[in-house]
Design an enzyme around this catalytic site. Structure first.
Site, PDB file in Angstrom:
ATOM      1  NE  ARG A  63      -2.749  -1.535  -0.810  1.00 38.69           N
ATOM      2  CZ  ARG A  63      -2.439  -2.756  -1.331  1.00 38.69           C
ATOM      3  NH1 ARG A  63      -2.468  -3.830  -0.447  1.00 38.69           N
ATOM      4  NH2 ARG A  63      -2.164  -2.874  -2.259  1.00 38.69           N
ATOM      5  CD  GLN A  93     -13.352   7.892   6.732  1.00 38.47           C
ATOM      6  OE1 GLN A  93     -13.906   6.843   6.957  1.00 38.47           O
ATOM      7  NE2 GLN A  93     -13.893   8.538   5.713  1.00 38.47           N
ATOM      8  CG  ASN A  94      -7.712   8.832   2.055  1.00 43.96           C
ATOM      9  OD1 ASN A  94      -8.679   7.798   2.524  1.00 43.96           O
ATOM     10  ND2 ASN A  94      -8.059   9.684   1.126  1.00 43.96           N
ATOM     11  CB  VAL A  95      -3.066   4.959   5.551  1.00 41.83           C
ATOM     12  CG1 VAL A  95      -4.151   4.727   6.963  1.00 41.83           C
ATOM     13  CG2 VAL A  95      -3.827   4.293   4.342  1.00 41.83           C
ATOM     14  CG  ASP A  96      -3.447   8.793   0.354  1.00 38.86           C
ATOM     15  OD1 ASP A  96      -3.468  10.140   0.813  1.00 38.86           O
ATOM     16  OD2 ASP A  96      -4.460   8.335  -0.296  1.00 38.86           O
ATOM     17  CG  HIS A 111      -8.786   5.337   9.797  1.00 45.58           C
ATOM     18  ND1 HIS A 111      -9.577   5.061   8.933  1.00 45.58           N
ATOM     19  CD2 HIS A 111      -9.448   5.318  11.164  1.00 45.58           C
ATOM     20  CE1 HIS A 111     -10.850   5.134   9.447  1.00 45.58           C
ATOM     21  NE2 HIS A 111     -10.705   5.061  10.697  1.00 45.58           N
ATOM     22  N   GLY A 177     -15.449  11.304  -1.048  1.00 47.91           N
ATOM     23  CA  GLY A 177     -14.818   9.995  -1.278  1.00 47.91           C
ATOM     24  C   GLY A 177     -15.078   9.062  -0.208  1.00 47.91           C
ATOM     25  CB  THR A 178     -15.941   8.509   3.074  1.00 53.23           C
ATOM     26  OG1 THR A 178     -16.272   7.766   4.057  1.00 53.23           O
ATOM     27  CG2 THR A 178     -16.585   9.855   3.277  1.00 53.23           C
ATOM     28  CB  SER A 179     -18.310   3.882   1.581  1.00 57.23           C
ATOM     29  OG  SER A 179     -17.708   3.438   2.708  1.00 57.23           O
TER      30      SER A 179
HETATM   31  P1  NAD Z   1     -14.538   3.109   1.057  1.00 51.99           P
HETATM   32  O1  NAD Z   1     -13.497   2.245   0.352  1.00 51.99           O
HETATM   33  O2  NAD Z   1     -15.225   2.595   2.107  1.00 51.99           O
HETATM   34  O3  NAD Z   1     -15.490   3.758   0.082  1.00 51.99           O
HETATM   35  C1  NAD Z   1     -14.812   4.824  -0.918  1.00 51.99           C
HETATM   36  C2  NAD Z   1     -15.822   5.782  -1.533  1.00 51.99           C
HETATM   37  O4  NAD Z   1     -15.384   6.525  -2.405  1.00 51.99           O
HETATM   38  C3  NAD Z   1     -17.135   4.970  -2.020  1.00 51.99           C
HETATM   39  O5  NAD Z   1     -18.151   5.818  -1.411  1.00 51.99           O
HETATM   40  C4  NAD Z   1     -16.897   5.509  -3.611  1.00 51.99           C
HETATM   41  O6  NAD Z   1     -18.326   5.463  -4.138  1.00 51.99           O
HETATM   42  C5  NAD Z   1     -16.243   6.815  -3.380  1.00 51.99           C
HETATM   43  N1  NAD Z   1     -15.408   7.053  -4.382  1.00 51.99           N
HETATM   44  C6  NAD Z   1     -14.806   6.004  -5.493  1.00 51.99           C
HETATM   45  N2  NAD Z   1     -14.165   6.688  -6.372  1.00 51.99           N
HETATM   46  C7  NAD Z   1     -14.517   8.128  -6.326  1.00 51.99           C
HETATM   47  C8  NAD Z   1     -14.191   8.968  -7.145  1.00 51.99           C
HETATM   48  N3  NAD Z   1     -13.633   9.186  -8.245  1.00 51.99           N
HETATM   49  N4  NAD Z   1     -14.704  10.391  -6.694  1.00 51.99           N
HETATM   50  C9  NAD Z   1     -15.481  10.394  -5.322  1.00 51.99           C
HETATM   51  N5  NAD Z   1     -15.965   9.355  -4.830  1.00 51.99           N
HETATM   52  C10 NAD Z   1     -15.406   8.261  -5.185  1.00 51.99           C
HETATM   53  O7  NAD Z   1     -13.397   4.376   1.626  1.00 51.99           O
HETATM   54  P2  NAD Z   1     -13.451   4.987   3.212  1.00 51.99           P
HETATM   55  O8  NAD Z   1     -14.863   5.430   3.555  1.00 51.99           O
HETATM   56  O9  NAD Z   1     -12.397   5.994   3.374  1.00 51.99           O
HETATM   57  O10 NAD Z   1     -13.128   4.170   4.265  1.00 51.99           O
HETATM   58  C11 NAD Z   1     -12.233   3.145   4.116  1.00 51.99           C
HETATM   59  C12 NAD Z   1     -10.965   2.900   4.833  1.00 51.99           C
HETATM   60  O11 NAD Z   1     -10.104   2.368   3.950  1.00 51.99           O
HETATM   61  C13 NAD Z   1     -10.730   4.269   5.531  1.00 51.99           C
HETATM   62  O12 NAD Z   1     -10.628   4.116   6.948  1.00 51.99           O
HETATM   63  C14 NAD Z   1      -9.216   4.284   4.850  1.00 51.99           C
HETATM   64  O13 NAD Z   1      -8.190   4.298   6.233  1.00 51.99           O
HETATM   65  C15 NAD Z   1      -8.887   3.155   4.029  1.00 51.99           C
HETATM   66  N6  NAD Z   1      -8.392   3.365   2.727  1.00 51.99           N
HETATM   67  C16 NAD Z   1      -7.258   4.379   2.707  1.00 51.99           C
HETATM   68  C17 NAD Z   1      -6.788   4.330   1.333  1.00 51.99           C
HETATM   69  C18 NAD Z   1      -5.904   5.767   0.967  1.00 51.99           C
HETATM   70  O14 NAD Z   1      -5.354   6.280   2.002  1.00 51.99           O
HETATM   71  N7  NAD Z   1      -5.883   6.161  -0.277  1.00 51.99           N
HETATM   72  C19 NAD Z   1      -7.271   3.475   0.229  1.00 51.99           C
HETATM   73  C20 NAD Z   1      -8.042   2.509   0.634  1.00 51.99           C
HETATM   74  C21 NAD Z   1      -8.543   2.522   1.819  1.00 51.99           C
END
Ligand code: NAD
Length: 250
Positions: A63, A93-96, A111, A177-179
């Site tokens: 990751r 919530q992202n870890v990037d 997170h 961008g969160t579910s």
């Molecule tokens: P999630 O995976 O549950 O949901 C992602 C959401 O983003 C969905 O609702 C989807 O419809 C929406 N989405 C996807 N592509 C999009 C776009 N181009 N524009 C707008 N919306 C878009 O993610 P979450 O709610 O952040 O929760 C999941 C957990 O996963 C978090 O706690 C996080 O720590 C972790 N996570 C982080 C990363 C990262 O750091 N980039 C990546 C994957 C998961």
């Protein structure tokens, strides 16, 4: 106790994996996401770490490499641009580290961060490490196995109280961008005030929290249009009230 006042010039950006999707970092829950066909408990939980730390390190090292190769996109940059005139707090919530690399200054990682490491013991301090994979058998100064400073399933979210204070006082909140189905993070939005402006930008959410306006679509298209409008509205209101004292001159 009286509620704290809302600051109309304060913005909270609450982001999730979807804001980084167009930078090439998979979300967890979408159809092609990281959890498709995988049991998260087997690779990203506290129990998995106790049973098989090598496997967990392997997963997070991958990751981290993906995140390091990605670049911030138009949505991350638009969030940064708000800082020109607003007080902005990014609660992610992202870890990037794409908000950091877009230049945002005030970022809370609920997170944790893939770019930080800490020893596997209570109270161990996280240190910035950057994009260097963590090896099994690599330890801190006290002999504890190093691990990424990320919240595994079964561990506590970070910085809840600080985040709630910001959400309670923000005049504008944009959720991107969160579910909204990862708790307790999603529950923080219940603290948003009735009179603040509240928008969600996402392709899909499970349940829209009370008082939020849903704008369905891609983060890179919708977020810049919102932030441009917010920047323009503040510039207009400042032109309409030219007598406002400049704090730099007092
Ligand atoms: P999630 O995976 O549950 O949901 C992602 C959401 O983003 C969905 O609702 C989807 O419809 C929406 N989405 C996807 N592509 C999009 C776009 N181009 N524009 C707008 N919306 C878009 O993610 P979450 O709610 O952040 O929760 C999941 C957990 O996963 C978090 O706690 C996080 O720590 C972790 N996570 C982080 C990363 C990262 O750091 N980039 C990546 C994957 C998961």
């Amino acid at each position: 106790m009286a509620k704290p006042p809302i600051d109309p010039e304060k913005v909270v950006v609450f982001s999730g994996a979807g804001i980084s999707a167009e930078s090439g970092i998979s979300t967890y829950r979408d159809a092609n996401g990281l959890w498709a066909g995988v049991n998260p408990n087997a690779i990203a939980s506290k129990t998995a770490w106790e049973k098989n730390p090598q496997k967990v390190l392997e997963f997070f090292n991958e990751r981290m490499k993906t995140a390091a190769l990605a670049e911030p996109n138009a949505a991350h940059h638009a969030v940064k641009d708000l800082e020109d005139v607003y007080e902005v707090v990014v609660i992610t919530q992202n870890v990037d580290d794409l908000h950091e690399r877009a230049g945002s200054k005030n970022i809370i990682h609920l997170h944790g961060s893939l770019m930080e490491a800490r020893g596997d013991s209570k109270g161990s301090q996280a240190v910035y490490r950057g994009a260097i994979p963590i090896r099994y058998d690599e330890t801190d100064d006290f002999g504890n196995q190093l691990r990424p400073n990320v919240v595994l399933f079964g561990e506590d979210m970070m910085h809840a109280d600080e985040s709630i204070d910001h959400i309670k006082t923000a005049g504008k909140i944009i959720v991107v961008g969160t579910s909204l189905n990862v708790y307790p993070a999603a529950g923080l939005l219940k603290k948003a005030r009735y009179h603040s402006e509240k928008i969600i930008v996402s392709l899909e959410v499970d349940k829209i929290p009370f008082g939020f306006q849903m704008m369905r679509g891609k983060a890179t298209e919708i977020v810049p249009s919102i932030t441009r409008a917010w920047l323009a509205s503040l510039a207009e209101s400042e032109q309409a009230a030219p007598g406002k004292p400049d704090p730099a001159e007092s």
